[in-house]
Design a protein around this motif. Structure first.
Motif, short mmCIF file in Angstrom:
data_model
loop_
_atom_site.label_atom_id
_atom_site.label_comp_id
_atom_site.label_asym_id
_atom_site.label_seq_id
_atom_site.Cartn_x
_atom_site.Cartn_y
_atom_site.Cartn_z
N ALA A 113 0.83 -1.21 0.00
CA ALA A 113 0.00 0.00 0.00
C ALA A 113 0.86 1.25 0.00
O ALA A 113 0.59 2.22 -0.73
CB ALA A 113 -0.93 -0.01 1.21
N VAL A 114 1.91 1.27 0.80
CA VAL A 114 2.81 2.42 0.83
C VAL A 114 3.52 2.57 -0.51
O VAL A 114 3.66 3.69 -1.05
CB VAL A 114 3.83 2.28 1.98
CG1 VAL A 114 4.89 3.38 1.90
CG2 VAL A 114 3.12 2.32 3.32
N LEU A 115 3.98 1.48 -1.08
CA LEU A 115 4.61 1.51 -2.41
C LEU A 115 3.64 2.07 -3.45
O LEU A 115 4.01 2.90 -4.28
CB LEU A 115 5.06 0.11 -2.80
CG LEU A 115 5.70 -0.02 -4.19
CD1 LEU A 115 7.09 0.60 -4.19
CD2 LEU A 115 5.77 -1.49 -4.61
N SER A 116 2.39 1.61 -3.39
CA SER A 116 1.39 2.09 -4.34
C SER A 116 1.14 3.58 -4.18
O SER A 116 1.02 4.31 -5.17
CB SER A 116 0.07 1.32 -4.13
OG SER A 116 -0.91 1.76 -5.03
N VAL A 162 -6.02 6.70 -1.13
CA VAL A 162 -6.58 5.42 -0.71
C VAL A 162 -5.50 4.42 -0.31
O VAL A 162 -5.60 3.79 0.76
CB VAL A 162 -7.51 4.85 -1.80
CG1 VAL A 162 -8.01 3.46 -1.42
CG2 VAL A 162 -8.70 5.79 -2.01
N PRO A 163 -4.44 4.20 -1.08
CA PRO A 163 -3.40 3.27 -0.62
C PRO A 163 -2.75 3.71 0.70
O PRO A 163 -2.48 2.86 1.56
CB PRO A 163 -2.39 3.27 -1.77
CG PRO A 163 -3.17 3.65 -2.97
CD PRO A 163 -4.18 4.64 -2.47
N LEU A 164 -2.51 5.01 0.87
CA LEU A 164 -1.90 5.46 2.12
C LEU A 164 -2.87 5.31 3.30
O LEU A 164 -2.45 4.98 4.42
CB LEU A 164 -1.44 6.91 1.99
CG LEU A 164 -0.29 7.16 0.99
CD1 LEU A 164 0.11 8.63 0.98
CD2 LEU A 164 0.91 6.27 1.30
N THR A 165 -4.15 5.55 3.06
CA THR A 165 -5.15 5.31 4.11
C THR A 165 -5.24 3.84 4.44
O THR A 165 -5.37 3.45 5.61
CB THR A 165 -6.51 5.84 3.65
OG1 THR A 165 -6.41 7.24 3.37
CG2 THR A 165 -7.57 5.64 4.73
N LEU A 166 -5.14 2.99 3.42
CA LEU A 166 -5.12 1.55 3.66
C LEU A 166 -3.92 1.16 4.51
O LEU A 166 -4.05 0.34 5.45
CB LEU A 166 -5.08 0.80 2.32
CG LEU A 166 -4.82 -0.71 2.38
CD1 LEU A 166 -5.92 -1.42 3.16
CD2 LEU A 166 -4.68 -1.29 0.97
N ALA A 167 -2.76 1.75 4.21
CA ALA A 167 -1.56 1.44 5.00
C ALA A 167 -1.76 1.80 6.47
O ALA A 167 -1.39 1.04 7.37
CB ALA A 167 -0.35 2.18 4.43
N ALA A 168 -2.37 2.97 6.72
CA ALA A 168 -2.64 3.38 8.10
C ALA A 168 -3.66 2.45 8.75
O ALA A 168 -3.52 2.08 9.94
CB ALA A 168 -3.14 4.82 8.13
N SER A 169 -4.66 2.05 8.00
CA SER A 169 -5.70 1.17 8.55
C SER A 169 -5.14 -0.21 8.88
O SER A 169 -5.50 -0.81 9.91
CB SER A 169 -6.85 1.06 7.55
OG SER A 169 -7.42 2.32 7.27
#
Length: 752
Positions: free
Chosen positions: A411-414, A718-725
């Motif tokens: 997710a962070v890479l994305s 969205v990917p960064l929010t996913l990483a936090a989640s």
């Protein structure tokens, strides 16, 4: 609204001369005192000053001084130049100023190229023009006295009136002849640029030999159309083996013949004349950057630039008209900007030509890789969202922890990929033998470095740690880029391409989406890090946010007209939520009005600068004053609505929003309460996410790139929010209890 003449007079109040405008927009000048400075009003209402010394004044109008010879070579590209085959052009590169020329005009339906007629008419108008005719220009009708008339002039004028650009063909020659100058043309195409607003040409010669003496004329337009003629003939052939473009031998032969024609014209040019050579059209099925050369008293051996592009070694076709009139000390049109000397050229002629050819190569490669890149990006994003949905729904399993760690890393890479598309420009990937793999490899390698930094320090343990690093890189990299010339955005796969000519500097719409999203999310991370010092967090967020908005709109940096109101709205919502204030309809209305007022003030400040220094912000103010604002807005609105037909980006936006809501935000059969957990650990995330999404939505509604803005914003958010989640899920997952130990053996005696 004050009349244009009144506004211009106010700006010229310090002069001892009085300037007025005629109904046709031409400037008339009455001189107050000999030897002082002459104020003259450009057709866009701006004031220019030039010394009166050496200038004749007749009938209240300053006469043109100097002489310009414009040689149009439709189709001429930098790769056509060769020391042996094109010796005259080669020599000019070594002595004159050079640049790549963006020739964007009004393209024929379904063809993104500039035809020869359109190129010449654009020079005539100083504004993008076009025609239904993509063949060779027809010869004019010659009168016994050597004057001539363009037969299809009325049709050309009708075409421009039906266009949203409303080009006024004949402006160039009319401005010169009204000032008492003389104009001559050599060749049918050149006749289009030398015709006045009625389609009449003062002097016409079919060939250079028919006009041996050029001294009586202020402007001589001439053509060397061998490349365009060869290409046009190839388009009409019925031979199956002939492709849409010229083969190498035919092209080289045509370039050699054009060089001879150019040499014949140059041999007749009087001393101290300014010579401009422009490849003002395409001679291929695809658009290219073309040759721009200038030699004369004001042009040294350097690269050319103009304030229309702000890029070293890059000018536009509409700049040609402004340059001609500027060299003749006459009012310049409101669209183009004059060519000026800029950066130093390489040490040798081959190196100079190679660098200019490389710029066109980058544009051609970008055109080929952009569509497959976005299709690949969308496909990978969709696959990733599907796998991530499965990963975060998995209950306690032996591999759950490793699955969540992998999901967070990907997710962070994305989330780092969007900014990596710009940072990849630091490496010339377009020069590789296989550009598409080189592009993807460069972007992934850059994103991997950013991801490594996101997990390299103690911040990796925090819910918003990796998010903050990636978002900060996204914001700071683009901020520094626009402050230093916007070089990362030129020919970037998510940036702008000079061949298209939509934008040359400042924030493109995709860059704005990444920049605004990265800025707001980075500030959310900063506020979370300073949660124990809330007042300091508010001060720092407000300070950097205002700087970011200023950089987005300031004409010398971002010059982003539609971005500022969007950014202001998104940032204000973020700050309201961060500080615990309620977001109401009234407050939203006030914030929206403030954003509109801010960009209006910036645009007005830009308009108050001299015309040749304005960006498109100040130009829009002038267009509104001229009654053209409605057509500009209508053109932008139509462009925005047309982007909804971009199915990949529309699909990406819808799927990203669905993933955010159904998978992360809602505890349901397909989702988990991961986002709520993240909000619990880092409340600032909620304010950042809502602010970023608001800016993206507003940007979608008021920018001509439409769906591209939310698509790119969501690709970051969205990917960064996913990483936090996912990190929140890991923190909330209880550590499995240790297996119970075996009961100790009893030492008590046995019961009796």
């Amino acid at each position: 609204m004050a009349p244009i003449g009144a506004l211009s007079s106010a700006r010229a109040a310090a002069s001892t001369e009085h300037a007025t405008l005629t109904p046709t927009g031409q400037a008339t000048i009455s001189t107050g005192e000999a030897g002082l400075t002459s104020s003259r009003i450009a057709v866009d209402g701006g004031v220019d000053t030039t010394p009166l010394a050496g200038r004749a004044v007749s009938g209240g109008r300053a006469a043109p001084t100097g002489r310009v010879v414009l040689i149009g070579v439709p189709g001429l590209e930098w790769s056509d130049l060769d020391e042996t085959r094109t010796p005259r052009l080669w020599d000019l590169v070594g002595r004159g100023a050079s640049a790549s020329l963006s020739t964007r005009t009004i393209s024929p339906e379904g063809r993104g190229i500039t035809c020869s007629v359109a190129g010449w008419l654009t020079v005539s108008a100083g504004q993008r023009a076009g025609s239904d005719n993509c063949g060779l220009p027809e010869p004019p009708t010659i009168a016994p006295d050597g004057s001539a008339k363009i037969p299809a002039w009325d049709e050309y004028r009708a075409f421009q009136q039906a266009s949203s650009f409303q080009a006024e063909i004949g402006l160039l020659a009319q401005t010169i002849t009204d000032a008492g100058g003389k104009v001559a043309a050599i060749g049918p195409g050149a006749a289009l640029a030398a015709a006045d607003k009625s389609g009449n040409i003062q002097k016409y010669a079919p060939t250079p030999a028919d006009l041996p003496d050029l001294t009586p004329y202020s402007l001589i337009t001439a053509e060397a159309n061998e490349l365009s003629r060869a290409w046009t003939q190839s388009q009409t052939t019925t031979t199956p083996e002939i492709s849409g473009d010229l083969d190498d031998n035919t092209r080289q032969t045509a370039a050699t013949e054009a060089d001879r024609t150019i040499g014949t014209i140059l041999d007749r040019v009087p001393p101290d004349s300014t010579v401009l050579i422009v490849g003002l059209a395409d001679a291929s099925t695809t658009a290219h950057l073309h040759v721009a050369l200038a030699q004369g008293p004001k042009f040294r051996h350097k690269f050319l630039t103009a304030t229309s592009t702000r890029q070293n070694a890059l000018v536009t076709i509409t700049d040609t008209t402004a340059t001609i009139l500027s060299e003749l000390t006459l009012p310049t049109p409101k669209i183009g900007r004059t060519w000026t000397n800029n950066g130093d050229t390489p040490d040798t002629i081959p190196q100079t030509i190679a660098q200019l050819s490389d710029a066109d190569l980058a544009s051609q490669v970008l055109r080929d890789v952009r569509e497959p890149f976005f299709l690949t990006l969308v496909a990978l994003q969709l696959i990733f969202y599907a796998l991530a949905a499965i990963a975060i729904r998995r209950q306690s399993t032996p591999h759950r922890r490793r699955t969540l760690i992998a999901t967070q890393a990907v997710a962070v890479l994305s989330g780092a990929i969007p900014i990596s598309t710009f940072l990849a420009q630091l490496i010339p990937w377009w020069s590789a033998s296989n550009p598409m793999p080189a592009l993807i490899t460069t972007i992934l390698a850059t994103a991997a470095l950013i991801t490594a930094a996101a997990f390299a320090g103690p911040w990796r343990r925090d819910v918003l740690g990796p998010l903050t690093i990636v978002a900060a890189v996204s914001s700071l990299a683009l901020l520094i880029d626009v402050m230093t010339g916007s070089h990362l955005q030129v020919n970037a796969v998510t940036g702008y391409e000079p061949v298209t000519g939509g934008r040359f500097y400042g924030f493109g719409n995709m860059a704005f989406a990444i920049y605004s999203t990265g800025t707001i999310l980075a500030l959310a991370g900063l506020a979370h890090a300073l949660r124990r010092r809330p007042r300091l967090a508010i001060i720092l967020c407000l300070a950097y946010g205002l700087l970011a908005i200023f950089a987005d709109g300031w004409p010398s940096w971002g010059a982003d007209f539609g971005g500022v109101p969007s950014f202001v709205l998104g940032f204000a919502i973020f700050m309201l939520m961060l500080s615990g204030h309620r977001v109401s309809i009234t407050r939203l209305a006030v914030i929206t009005a403030a954003g509109a007022a801010l960009i209006a003030a910036i645009a007005t400040a830009d308009w108050l600068r001299p015309p040749n220094q304005r960006t498109h912000l100040g130009a829009f103010v002038q267009q509104v004053m001229d009654g053209e604002g409605g057509s500009v807005i209508g053109r932008k609105l139509g462009a925005m609505l047309s982007t909804l037909g971009n199915l990949p980006l529309t699909l990406l936006s819808l799927v990203a929003l669905a993933f955010l809501y159904l998978v992360l935000a809602r505890p349901s059969r397909v989702g988990a309460a991961a986002l709520s957990l993240a909000y619990g650990y880092a409340p600032a995330l909620r304010a950042g996410l809502f602010g970023a999404l608001t800016a993206a939505l507003a940007g979608f509604l008021i920018n001509d790139s439409g769906i591209a803005i939310p698509a790119m914003a969501l690709t970051v958010a969205v990917p960064l929010t996913l990483a936090a989640s996912v990190r929140a899920l890991r923190l909330a997952t209880p550590t499995p209890p240790a297996p119970p130990s075996a009961p100790a053996a009893s030492t008590a005696p046995a019961a009796p």
